[in-house]
Write a protein that holds these residues in place. Sequence first.
Motif, short mmCIF file in Angstrom:
data_model
loop_
_atom_site.label_atom_id
_atom_site.label_comp_id
_atom_site.label_asym_id
_atom_site.label_seq_id
_atom_site.Cartn_x
_atom_site.Cartn_y
_atom_site.Cartn_z
N ARG A 17 0.35 -1.33 0.15
CA ARG A 17 0.14 -0.37 0.12
C ARG A 17 0.72 1.15 0.06
NH1 ARG A 17 -4.52 -2.28 4.67
NH2 ARG A 17 -5.71 -3.77 2.60
N MET A 18 1.90 1.40 0.52
CA MET A 18 2.87 2.28 0.74
C MET A 18 3.78 2.58 -0.50
SD MET A 18 2.04 3.98 3.86
CE MET A 18 3.39 5.29 3.93
N GLY A 19 4.22 1.02 -0.95
CA GLY A 19 4.84 1.59 -2.12
C GLY A 19 3.96 1.46 -3.80
N ASP A 20 2.67 1.39 -2.97
CA ASP A 20 1.80 1.38 -4.17
C ASP A 20 1.55 2.78 -4.23
OD1 ASP A 20 2.37 -1.13 -5.63
OD2 ASP A 20 -0.04 -1.83 -4.96
N ASN A 21 1.26 3.24 -3.22
CA ASN A 21 0.97 5.21 -3.38
C ASN A 21 1.75 5.69 -4.46
OD1 ASN A 21 -1.94 4.63 -2.70
ND2 ASN A 21 -0.55 4.98 -0.23
N THR A 22 3.07 6.15 -3.84
CA THR A 22 4.14 6.23 -4.11
C THR A 22 4.03 6.34 -5.43
OG1 THR A 22 6.20 4.98 -3.17
CG2 THR A 22 5.18 7.41 -2.08
N LEU A 50 10.01 11.97 -9.34
CA LEU A 50 11.56 11.44 -8.07
C LEU A 50 11.52 10.87 -7.07
CD1 LEU A 50 14.10 13.65 -10.72
CD2 LEU A 50 12.97 10.63 -11.30
N ASP A 51 10.93 12.43 -6.52
CA ASP A 51 10.92 11.49 -4.73
C ASP A 51 10.35 10.63 -4.60
OD1 ASP A 51 12.79 14.05 -4.30
OD2 ASP A 51 11.95 15.46 -3.39
N LEU A 52 8.73 10.83 -4.32
CA LEU A 52 8.14 9.47 -4.83
C LEU A 52 8.56 8.08 -5.19
CD1 LEU A 52 4.77 11.34 -5.38
CD2 LEU A 52 5.69 10.43 -3.34
N ILE A 53 9.13 7.82 -6.38
CA ILE A 53 9.74 6.97 -7.31
C ILE A 53 11.05 6.13 -6.04
CG2 ILE A 53 10.61 6.05 -9.12
CD1 ILE A 53 7.72 6.59 -9.47
N GLY A 54 11.91 7.31 -5.62
CA GLY A 54 12.64 6.67 -5.03
C GLY A 54 12.17 5.80 -3.60
N GLN A 55 11.19 6.56 -3.07
CA GLN A 55 10.97 5.98 -1.59
C GLN A 55 9.54 4.51 -2.27
OE1 GLN A 55 7.64 9.01 0.22
NE2 GLN A 55 8.88 10.26 -0.80
N ILE A 130 12.82 3.57 6.86
CA ILE A 130 12.16 4.48 5.39
C ILE A 130 11.58 4.94 5.72
CG2 ILE A 130 10.46 3.37 4.00
CD1 ILE A 130 11.25 0.70 3.73
N ALA A 131 11.10 5.29 7.16
CA ALA A 131 9.59 6.35 6.83
C ALA A 131 10.68 7.63 7.64
CB ALA A 131 8.68 6.21 7.72
N ALA A 132 11.76 7.48 8.21
CA ALA A 132 12.70 8.35 8.51
C ALA A 132 13.69 9.26 7.30
CB ALA A 132 13.87 8.00 9.53
N LYS A 133 13.30 8.94 5.98
CA LYS A 133 14.11 9.05 4.54
C LYS A 133 13.05 9.58 4.38
CE LYS A 133 17.80 5.38 4.57
NZ LYS A 133 18.58 4.81 3.50
N ALA A 134 11.65 9.17 4.18
CA ALA A 134 10.82 9.91 2.92
C ALA A 134 10.17 11.21 3.91
CB ALA A 134 10.01 8.73 3.13
N SER A 135 10.48 11.41 5.23
CA SER A 135 9.64 11.88 5.44
C SER A 135 9.77 13.42 5.79
CB SER A 135 9.35 12.03 7.61
OG SER A 135 10.60 11.84 8.09
N LYS A 136 10.40 13.49 5.91
CA LYS A 136 11.64 14.94 5.34
C LYS A 136 11.36 15.38 3.85
CE LYS A 136 16.42 13.45 7.73
NZ LYS A 136 17.29 13.28 7.22
N GLU A 137 11.41 14.75 2.97
CA GLU A 137 10.79 14.87 1.48
C GLU A 137 9.23 15.02 1.20
OE1 GLU A 137 13.72 12.26 -1.21
OE2 GLU A 137 12.26 11.19 -0.85
N ALA A 138 8.63 14.94 2.05
CA ALA A 138 7.38 14.68 2.31
C ALA A 138 7.32 15.63 3.26
CB ALA A 138 6.65 13.32 3.38
N ALA A 139 8.19 16.12 3.69
CA ALA A 139 7.43 17.41 5.04
C ALA A 139 7.74 19.26 3.83
CB ALA A 139 8.74 18.06 5.62
N TYR A 140 8.48 18.75 2.33
CA TYR A 140 8.63 19.48 1.63
C TYR A 140 7.72 19.85 0.51
CZ TYR A 140 10.45 21.61 -2.83
OH TYR A 140 10.60 22.77 -4.33
#
Length: 257
Positions: A17-22, A50-55, A130-140
Amino acid sequence: MTATITKEDALLQFLLRMGDNTLILGHRVSEWCGHSPILEEDIALANTALDLIGQTQMWLGLAGEVQGEGKSADDLAFLRDAWDFRNVLLTEVPNGDFGRTMMRQFLFDAWHSIILGRLIKSSDARVAEIAAKASKEAAYHLERSGDTVVGLGDGTEESHARMQDALDYLWPYVGEMFACDAADSEMAAAGIAPDPSGLRDEFDALVGRVLTDATLTIPSSKWAHSGGRDGRMHTEHLGHLLTQMQWLQRAYPGCKW
């Protein structure tokens, strides 16, 4: 009768679910590349994609490990059929105009930033990392999409009308992000992920503040589309999206370059 599910199967569903969303939203956003209203937005949307595909690579990579069938993130992205995807319907709806794209991005970003903030404290160290890495991009992403929604909503008469139309169209897709099933309950019980329904109040407060600044009115209807995150019923748009996204791998199986 309440459905039962093992912890391993529940974890796999959560990761998909998390991966398919992004993945699906990332592909949708990438469709703006070369077509955005101005060059700055073209670059910004491409970077968001690109951020979403990386996640996606992180979430689906872990999903492949948990599944234990030797599948990579690429296998899960390019070799599944539409009914095997677990993304929410919001991510697969067509872009529409620029206003609708940014409203969709904002609504997703608001939810995404909240759930990633909770996942940083996951009992599963892999999920937390994973969440720690993705959260920085999500905040932006949230800051940018929120500012854009306010700028367009509180802009000209036309931009305001377009943003209100976008909100009216997309709001029925919001509720699915907070649905809870047996897999969610198992993840919550294990401390791996939060119960999605428990995120709604924070989401409503965050979205409400931004939409008030944007002079937009949240639709009063509580009805919500569903069926994407459990694979029961996707829109017809997902099949067309996958036809484009998966074409090269389907036409040349196993091709590497």
